[in-house]
Design an enzyme around this catalytic site. Structure first.
Site, PDB file in Angstrom:
ATOM      1  CD1 TRP A  21      -2.681  -1.724   0.813  1.00 49.52           C
ATOM      2  CD2 TRP A  21      -3.465   0.368   0.880  1.00 49.52           C
ATOM      3  NE1 TRP A  21      -4.038  -1.782   0.605  1.00 49.52           N
ATOM      4  CE2 TRP A  21      -4.554  -0.512   0.638  1.00 49.52           C
ATOM      5  CE3 TRP A  21      -3.720   1.736   0.961  1.00 49.52           C
ATOM      6  CZ2 TRP A  21      -5.860  -0.075   0.482  1.00 49.52           C
ATOM      7  CZ3 TRP A  21      -5.023   2.176   0.810  1.00 49.52           C
ATOM      8  CH2 TRP A  21      -6.077   1.282   0.569  1.00 49.52           C
ATOM      9  CD  GLU A  57      -2.543  -7.573   5.340  1.00 53.88           C
ATOM     10  OE1 GLU A  57      -2.139  -6.501   4.836  1.00 53.88           O
ATOM     11  OE2 GLU A  57      -3.735  -7.769   5.655  1.00 53.88           O
ATOM     12  CB  CYS A  79       3.242   4.552   3.869  1.00 54.93           C
ATOM     13  SG  CYS A  79       2.540   6.180   3.587  1.00 54.93           S
ATOM     14  CB  VAL A  80      -1.010   3.874   8.045  1.00 55.85           C
ATOM     15  CG1 VAL A  80      -2.524   3.747   8.149  1.00 55.85           C
ATOM     16  CG2 VAL A  80      -0.357   2.511   8.208  1.00 55.85           C
ATOM     17  CB  THR A  85     -12.156   4.860   6.361  1.00 56.94           C
ATOM     18  OG1 THR A  85     -10.779   4.507   6.352  1.00 56.94           O
ATOM     19  CG2 THR A  85     -12.671   4.927   4.958  1.00 56.94           C
ATOM     20  CG  HIS A  87      -9.761   0.987   6.920  1.00 60.68           C
ATOM     21  ND1 HIS A  87     -11.002   1.126   6.359  1.00 60.68           N
ATOM     22  CD2 HIS A  87      -9.457  -0.321   6.863  1.00 60.68           C
ATOM     23  CE1 HIS A  87     -11.434  -0.059   5.978  1.00 60.68           C
ATOM     24  NE2 HIS A  87     -10.525  -0.945   6.275  1.00 60.68           N
ATOM     25  CG  PHE A 112       6.430   1.043  14.385  1.00 59.62           C
ATOM     26  CD1 PHE A 112       5.347   0.276  13.988  1.00 59.62           C
ATOM     27  CD2 PHE A 112       6.262   2.419  14.473  1.00 59.62           C
ATOM     28  CE1 PHE A 112       4.123   0.861  13.683  1.00 59.62           C
ATOM     29  CE2 PHE A 112       5.045   3.015  14.168  1.00 59.62           C
ATOM     30  CZ  PHE A 112       3.971   2.231  13.773  1.00 59.62           C
ATOM     31  NE  ARG A 126       6.803  13.419   9.045  1.00 58.46           N
ATOM     32  CZ  ARG A 126       6.316  14.590   8.601  1.00 58.46           C
ATOM     33  NH1 ARG A 126       5.981  14.722   7.319  1.00 58.46           N
ATOM     34  NH2 ARG A 126       6.175  15.615   9.413  1.00 58.46           N
TER      35      ARG A 126
HETATM   36  C1  DLZ Z   1      -7.422  -0.932   3.766  1.00 57.35           C
HETATM   37  C2  DLZ Z   1      -6.248  -0.033   3.926  1.00 57.35           C
HETATM   38  C3  DLZ Z   1      -6.438   1.355   4.012  1.00 57.35           C
HETATM   39  C4  DLZ Z   1      -7.777   2.004   3.969  1.00 57.35           C
HETATM   40  N1  DLZ Z   1      -5.388   2.186   4.123  1.00 57.35           N
HETATM   41  C5  DLZ Z   1      -4.137   1.673   4.169  1.00 57.35           C
HETATM   42  C6  DLZ Z   1      -3.015   2.525   4.309  1.00 57.35           C
HETATM   43  O1  DLZ Z   1      -3.096   3.765   4.349  1.00 57.35           O
HETATM   44  N2  DLZ Z   1      -1.791   1.941   4.379  1.00 57.35           N
HETATM   45  C7  DLZ Z   1      -1.607   0.573   4.339  1.00 57.35           C
HETATM   46  O2  DLZ Z   1      -0.454   0.126   4.442  1.00 57.35           O
HETATM   47  N3  DLZ Z   1      -2.660  -0.246   4.187  1.00 57.35           N
HETATM   48  C8  DLZ Z   1      -3.912   0.255   4.096  1.00 57.35           C
HETATM   49  N4  DLZ Z   1      -4.966  -0.577   3.946  1.00 57.35           N
HETATM   50  C9  DLZ Z   1      -4.741  -2.034   3.744  1.00 57.35           C
HETATM   51  C10 DLZ Z   1      -4.568  -2.833   5.062  1.00 57.35           C
HETATM   52  O3  DLZ Z   1      -3.297  -2.595   5.643  1.00 57.35           O
HETATM   53  C11 DLZ Z   1      -4.695  -4.342   4.801  1.00 57.35           C
HETATM   54  O4  DLZ Z   1      -3.791  -4.726   3.810  1.00 57.35           O
HETATM   55  C12 DLZ Z   1      -6.107  -4.742   4.369  1.00 57.35           C
HETATM   56  O5  DLZ Z   1      -7.060  -4.284   5.272  1.00 57.35           O
HETATM   57  C13 DLZ Z   1      -6.219  -6.293   4.259  1.00 57.35           C
HETATM   58  O6  DLZ Z   1      -6.025  -6.896   5.540  1.00 57.35           O
END
Ligand code: DLZ
Length: 163
Positions: A21, A57, A79-80, A85, A87, A112, A126
């Site tokens: 992602w 994961e 990277c989140v 949402t 999430h 981490f 970053r």
């Molecule tokens: C579903 C999701 C969302 C909305 N955002 C991110 C994100 O910003 N960064 C990231 O690494 N993964 C995201 N995912 C996917 C979840 O980490 C995961 O792969 C799915 O929910 C399947 O378990």
């Protein structure tokens, strides 16, 4: 490295788990981490890289690596980005807790290296941008914790000697 007493990575075997992602960012984190490990003396053949779908994961991927091969440390890179949402909160907290718990359970250092930002731009800054590269920091932390573990395994110097 600024700290002249920073331990080298010679002879260390390091695993890296990378989330797909936001791949533009995670590829940059990966590049920073691998370059730093090599600069610090880790042989390229001693760096094992595995990809997982998303940051959620990462702890499971790291656990699989720890249980399937001998590693001195595992780096989790992801990277989140805060979206519309909730999430964001679930994923960021789950990954942070997962990495911490895995490290405590296995006594293999789990690093981490996950960016948690409001925007994609902040993440880019970053990951090799104006605020450095968290992959570099993660690699440095991995070497430092692996060296710490080697010292404690040998029952030799105090951990404080690594500072
Ligand atoms: C579903 C999701 C969302 C909305 N955002 C991110 C994100 O910003 N960064 C990231 O690494 N993964 C995201 N995912 C996917 C979840 O980490 C995961 O792969 C799915 O929910 C399947 O378990």
């Amino acid at each position: 490295m600024e700290d002249q007493s920073f331990p080298g990575g010679h002879g260390m075997r390091i695993g890296i788990v990378v989330a797909n992602w936001n791949r533009e960012v995670t590829d940059a984190l990966l590049e920073g981490a691998v370059n730093t490990l090599v600069e610090q003396g880790v042989a390229e053949e001693d760096i094992a890289v595995q990809r997982v779908p998303g940051s959620y994961e990462l702890p499971q991927g790291a656990a699989m690596m720890i249980h399937s091969t001998t590693l001195d440390a595992v780096i989790c890179l992801g990277c989140v980005i805060q979206g519309e949402t909730r999430h964001f909160e679930f994923i960021a907290q789950a990954v942070a807790h997962g990495c911490m718990n895995l490290g405590l359970e296995t006594l293999t250092p789990v690093i981490f290296g996950v960016l948690t930002t409001d925007t994609f731009e902040q993440a880019r800054d970053r990951a090799g941008g104006k605020h450095g590269n968290k992959g570099v920091e993660a690699a440095a932390a991995a070497i430092q914790m692996a060296a710490f573990q080697h010292l404690t395994d040998l029952g030799g110097d105090e951990p404080g000697d690594l500072q």
